[in-house]
Design an enzyme around this catalytic site. Structure first.
Site, mmCIF file in Angstrom:
data_model
loop_
_atom_site.group_PDB
_atom_site.id
_atom_site.type_symbol
_atom_site.label_atom_id
_atom_site.label_comp_id
_atom_site.label_asym_id
_atom_site.label_seq_id
_atom_site.Cartn_x
_atom_site.Cartn_y
_atom_site.Cartn_z
ATOM 1 N N HIS A 188 0.817 -1.212 0.000
ATOM 2 C CA HIS A 188 0.000 0.000 0.000
ATOM 3 C C HIS A 188 0.850 1.261 0.000
ATOM 4 O O HIS A 188 0.405 2.315 -0.438
ATOM 5 C CB HIS A 188 -1.001 -0.034 1.153
ATOM 6 C CG HIS A 188 -2.143 -0.935 0.843
ATOM 7 N ND1 HIS A 188 -2.146 -2.255 1.175
ATOM 8 C CD2 HIS A 188 -3.281 -0.713 0.137
ATOM 9 C CE1 HIS A 188 -3.254 -2.815 0.712
ATOM 10 N NE2 HIS A 188 -3.952 -1.910 0.086
ATOM 11 N N GLU A 429 -12.071 -10.174 -4.883
ATOM 12 C CA GLU A 429 -10.611 -10.195 -4.735
ATOM 13 C C GLU A 429 -10.120 -11.499 -4.113
ATOM 14 O O GLU A 429 -8.963 -11.607 -3.735
ATOM 15 C CB GLU A 429 -10.126 -8.967 -3.959
ATOM 16 C CG GLU A 429 -10.809 -8.728 -2.630
ATOM 17 C CD GLU A 429 -10.346 -7.452 -1.938
ATOM 18 O OE1 GLU A 429 -9.315 -6.878 -2.331
ATOM 19 O OE2 GLU A 429 -11.020 -7.032 -0.982
ATOM 20 N N ASP A 453 -5.236 -8.108 -4.587
ATOM 21 C CA ASP A 453 -5.396 -9.268 -3.707
ATOM 22 C C ASP A 453 -5.732 -10.517 -4.499
ATOM 23 O O ASP A 453 -5.300 -11.618 -4.147
ATOM 24 C CB ASP A 453 -6.470 -8.993 -2.647
ATOM 25 C CG ASP A 453 -5.881 -8.235 -1.464
ATOM 26 O OD1 ASP A 453 -4.777 -8.608 -1.026
ATOM 27 O OD2 ASP A 453 -6.501 -7.269 -1.000
ATOM 28 N N CYS A 500 -10.702 -2.237 -9.804
ATOM 29 C CA CYS A 500 -10.103 -1.135 -9.045
ATOM 30 C C CYS A 500 -8.693 -1.479 -8.558
ATOM 31 O O CYS A 500 -8.046 -0.667 -7.920
ATOM 32 C CB CYS A 500 -10.996 -0.714 -7.883
ATOM 33 S SG CYS A 500 -11.228 -2.007 -6.670
HETATM 34 C C1 PEP Z 1 -7.111 -4.900 -4.483
HETATM 35 O O1 PEP Z 1 -6.887 -5.815 -3.691
HETATM 36 O O2 PEP Z 1 -6.921 -4.987 -5.714
HETATM 37 C C2 PEP Z 1 -7.626 -3.600 -4.013
HETATM 38 C C3 PEP Z 1 -8.039 -2.671 -4.840
HETATM 39 O O3 PEP Z 1 -7.598 -3.358 -2.677
HETATM 40 P P1 PEP Z 1 -6.262 -3.093 -1.843
HETATM 41 O O4 PEP Z 1 -5.146 -2.879 -2.818
HETATM 42 O O5 PEP Z 1 -6.510 -1.902 -0.996
HETATM 43 O O6 PEP Z 1 -6.116 -4.347 -1.053
HETATM 44 MG MG MG Z 2 -7.635 -5.706 -1.672
#
Ligand code: PEP
Ligand code: MG
Length: 540
Positions: A188, A429, A453, A500
């Protein structure tokens, strides 16, 4: 001149001064001292410095975010004067004849553990504050930089590693680039760097003792290189490339206001991902059609206690109002794994990515979830909000969420509090969610595919593990087939589906996503116009 290579997270180029951030805990060594009074005096001086820093932070927060958020700095000022805490530090210095840094760090850990073990929730939450003030004292004692010090000039941040909670607290105006020794490209912190639109390199083998704050450096995201103390010749060449980059960006600007339409007339929505209210500026600046992922958990990071319903309501309302009728998809909190927050007291897990996180916390600790849902449903009155639930693996989980949602609505009705029921979808995910996406599509309003994920769980590759970056292959056929399956199942039920995760922004796949019929791509704000370009050049 020192040239080192690393993995590039965002491909910009920048030249500027360096600020080195030390590792808070790891560098504190226990050393024997001979003059206890002198060490105690050093603690006193570090305390005075801390009081002045906290006063500055209080004044800044009061102006920018209001009294209730600023109050925490007053609490820290009071804690710094606490007799028990100071006596424990002084006593350790005298009896063990150890250095001030060590005594402060150990006392901080002891007090913080003591608070965390208390029954009272308020006292429990003070554990993180004690850690914070102890870290501040240690920083002052060692003369390390404080990234949140109001006087820091815009710099290239060099650190051993950065956690999402450290990154999220940084004043974005002050960061020219990130360079870290550790970290994975899918973490992140990397996502935040992309969101902030700043060059970032990770996995750079830097000896932090060899470099210092104030020296000049070039971070080249294109080549995946950092050069400390660059020669005059390199500086001139870099300045030229920076100008060329700016020209390219200007060209992209001409796509603002244009449709996301392919050469044969097919359209797709391009939305943006955000982590805080202040990111909405980047969304508008880059002409995104909406917000496809507001990672609401960032509201919970970098603070010492849960955000209240009112604080959350104000944040969601502000985003909805600023987006003026454009869709804003807010994801309920996805805490856990790399997004750790002390006051959640999650405890250590052997396998946190597969652990107690996201919707699992919300279903097990529904009070936290209810507070967020109330804030979201109240804010939905002020714009076009959709709510999305992360880490879903079963129909039962969705049913449990729906039961809690009904209770929350009944409570709001009973108290005659205005609210609106938003559109509600889930993140796809986990491989389990993909495989039952036909059933899930019948009971939710939309899907958003979290490829970050989904890649981690499908390929059994920990997205946080820097050693596995080469094995983390989101273009893998298995992932692309899963996306196709999810899209088909959503469409069979007449539901829309977006992507996303970071893969949504990969221009190499834009055509493929268009062919699959993906309805929306939600990408870092800095990628919106690049993806628009790929769509407009596509024949699909
Ligand atoms: C993902 O897992 O692709 C997602 C958009 O959520 P995060 O990256 O915050 O886990
Ligand atoms: Mg995620």
């Amino acid at each position: 001149m020192l040239k080192l290579s690393g993995k590039s997270v965002y491909k910009g180029i920048v030249l500027g001064p360096v600020t080195v951030l030390g590792k808070e805990d790891a560098q504190i060594k226990r050393t024997k001292i001979t003059d206890a009074d002198a060490e105690i005096a050093r603690v006193g001086k570090a305390g005075e410095q801390a009081q002045a820093q906290l006063q500055k932070l209080y004044d800044k927060a009061l102006k920018e975010v209001g009294e209730s958020s600023a109050a925490i700095f007053e609490v820290h000022q009071m804690m710094l004067e606490d007799d028990d805490y100071l006596e424990a530090i002084h006593n350790m210095i005298r009896t063990e004849m150890v250095n001030a840094e060590y005594a402060v760090a150990v006392t901080g850990d002891n007090f913080s553990e003591m608070f965390a073990g208390m029954d009272n929730d308020y006292m429990k939450a003070r554990a993180a504050d004690i850690k914070d003030i102890s870290n501040r004292l240690v920083r002052n004692l060692t003369g390390r930089e404080d990234i949140n010090d109001g006087n820091m000039e815009p710099s290239i941040i060099v650190a051993d590693d950065l956690s999402p909670s450290e990154t999220v607290q940084m004043d974005k105006e002050k960061i020219l680039a990130f360079v870290t020794v550790h970290g994975s490209t899918n973490s992140h912190t990397a996502i935040l760097a992309r969101m902030m639109n700043i060059p970032a390199l990770i996995g750079v083998p830097i000896d932090l003792n060899e470099i210092h704050t104030g020296m000049k450096a070039v971070v080249d995201g294109q080549k995946g290189e950092v050069i400390f103390d660059p020669s005059e010749e390199i500086c001139v060449e870099v300045e030229k490339r920076v100008r060329e980059e700016q020209e390219k960006l200007k060209l992209l600007q001409s796509l603002k206001g244009k449709e996301n339409v392919t050469l044969s007339g097919k359209t797709i929505k391009i939305f943006a991902n955000i982590g805080s209210v202040s990111d909405v500026g980047y969304v508008l600046e880059n002409d995104a059609g909406g917000i496809g992922l507001f990672r609401s958990e960032f509201l919970y990071l970098g603070r010492n206690d849960f955000p209240t319903e009112e604080e959350q309501f104000q944040a969601y309302k502000q985003v909805a109002q600023t987006m003026a009728g454009k869709n804003v998809v807010i994801r309920t909190l996805d805490i856990g794994a790399d997004k750790q927050v002390d006051y959640f007291n999650l405890g250590k897990e052997d396998n946190p990515a597969m652990g107690y996180r996201a919707i699992r916390i919300c279903l097990k600790q529904p009070d936290i979830f209810r507070t967020q849902l109330r804030a979201l449903f109240r804010a939905a009155v002020y714009g076009n909000i959709s709510v999305m639930y992360p880490m879903i693996t079963s129909v039962e989980e969705v049913r449990q969420i729906q039961a809690i949602v009904s209770e929350v609505k009944a409570e709001l009705d009973e108290k005659e509090i205005p609210y609106k029921t938003p559109e509600q979808g889930i993140m796809i995910e986990t491989p389990a969610a993909v495989m039952i996406s036909d059933e899930l599509a019948e009971i939710v309003d939309f899907f958003s595919i979290g490829t970050n994920d989904l890649t981690q769980y499908t390929l059994a590759v920990d997205r946080q593990n820097e050693k596995l970056d080469d094995f983390y292959r989101p273009h893998h056929k298995a992932i692309l087939r899963m996306i196709k399956m999810t899209v088909d199942n959503a469409h069979k039920c007449g539901k829309w589906v977006g992507i996303c995760g970071e893969l949504g922004a990969d221009p190499e796949l834009t055509e493929e996503f268009l062919r699959m019929g993906v309805d929306e791509l939600s990408v870092a704000p800095s990628m919106v116009l690049k993806v628009r370009k790929a769509v407009r050049e596509s024949e699909v």
